[in-house]
Scaffold this motif. Structure first.
Motif, PDB file in Angstrom:
ATOM      1  N   HIS A  46       0.817  -1.226   0.000  1.00 52.50           N
ATOM      2  CA  HIS A  46       0.000   0.000   0.000  1.00 52.50           C
ATOM      3  C   HIS A  46       0.846   1.269   0.000  1.00 52.50           C
ATOM      4  CE1 HIS A  46      -4.012  -1.624   0.008  1.00 52.50           C
ATOM      5  NE2 HIS A  46      -3.619  -2.533   0.874  1.00 52.50           N
ATOM      6  N   TYR A  47       2.100   1.162   0.384  1.00 57.76           N
ATOM      7  CA  TYR A  47       3.004   2.310   0.278  1.00 57.76           C
ATOM      8  C   TYR A  47       3.230   2.632  -1.197  1.00 57.76           C
ATOM      9  CZ  TYR A  47       7.271   5.071   0.424  1.00 57.76           C
ATOM     10  OH  TYR A  47       8.208   6.049   0.241  1.00 57.76           O
ATOM     11  N   HIS A  48       3.344   1.596  -2.015  1.00 58.02           N
ATOM     12  CA  HIS A  48       3.628   1.788  -3.441  1.00 58.02           C
ATOM     13  C   HIS A  48       2.366   1.924  -4.287  1.00 58.02           C
ATOM     14  CE1 HIS A  48       7.936   1.306  -3.086  1.00 58.02           C
ATOM     15  NE2 HIS A  48       7.719   0.322  -2.251  1.00 58.02           N
ATOM     16  N   PHE A  49       1.271   1.329  -3.879  1.00 59.77           N
ATOM     17  CA  PHE A  49       0.012   1.368  -4.613  1.00 59.77           C
ATOM     18  C   PHE A  49      -1.127   1.573  -3.626  1.00 59.77           C
ATOM     19  CE2 PHE A  49       2.831  -1.189  -7.265  1.00 59.77           C
ATOM     20  CZ  PHE A  49       2.645  -0.618  -8.514  1.00 59.77           C
ATOM     21  N   ALA A  50      -2.009   2.506  -3.920  1.00 56.18           N
ATOM     22  CA  ALA A  50      -3.103   2.833  -2.997  1.00 56.18           C
ATOM     23  C   ALA A  50      -4.132   1.713  -2.880  1.00 56.18           C
ATOM     24  CB  ALA A  50      -3.787   4.122  -3.438  1.00 56.18           C
ATOM     25  N   SER A  51      -4.288   0.915  -3.941  1.00 60.13           N
ATOM     26  CA  SER A  51      -5.329  -0.104  -3.927  1.00 60.13           C
ATOM     27  C   SER A  51      -4.982  -1.231  -4.892  1.00 60.13           C
ATOM     28  CB  SER A  51      -6.665   0.508  -4.351  1.00 60.13           C
ATOM     29  OG  SER A  51      -6.596   0.928  -5.712  1.00 60.13           O
ATOM     30  N   GLU A 102      -5.223  -0.087  -8.448  1.00 60.98           N
ATOM     31  CA  GLU A 102      -4.044   0.630  -8.928  1.00 60.98           C
ATOM     32  C   GLU A 102      -2.935  -0.338  -9.350  1.00 60.98           C
ATOM     33  OE1 GLU A 102      -1.012   3.653  -6.905  1.00 60.98           O
ATOM     34  OE2 GLU A 102      -3.092   4.368  -6.812  1.00 60.98           O
TER      35      GLU A 102
END
Length: 116
Positions: free
Chosen positions: A71-76, A79
């Motif tokens: 989740h740090y790299h991709f919000a969901s 994504e």
């Protein structure tokens, strides 16, 4: 009682901040490599399990990364899936551009040949 002060005072180390606190150990950012790792794992999961089975928990197991780091790299999940699809599309486009056209030359521009 007399206290003797040490005269062995050193200049501040270059590894200290302006406020005198030690700097953190720095390392090269790996965001791009990590995003590639995550999208590659998502592509594999989608191929094996489909969209419903490619959960963030499954992605965490596939990559060996915590869900927090994902989740740090991709919000969901959406994504991550979008980034995986974009990665696949970029690979396909690169192959199309490299393929020889009707005249035997590659489609370097990616544009369709005239008359198509």
């Amino acid at each position: 009682m007399l206290v003797e002060l040490s005269t062995n005072i050193r200049a501040p180390s270059r590894s200290l901040t302006k406020t005198g606190y030690p700097l953190r150990m720095t390392r090269r950012p790996n965001t791009l490599e990590r995003r590639e790792q995550i999208t590659g794992a998502m592509i594999r999961l989608l191929a094996r399990r489909g969209l419903q089975g490619a959960t963030m928990q499954a992605l965490s197991r596939e990559t060996g990364l915590t869900q927090g780091l994902l989740h740090y790299h991709f919000a969901s999940k959406d994504e991550v899936v979008l980034a995986a699809v974009e990665r696949l599309a970029a690979g396909i486009l690169a192959r199309v551009r490299a393929a020889p056209g009707p005249d035997g030359r590659g489609h370097a521009s990616g544009e369709p040949a005239s008359g198509e």
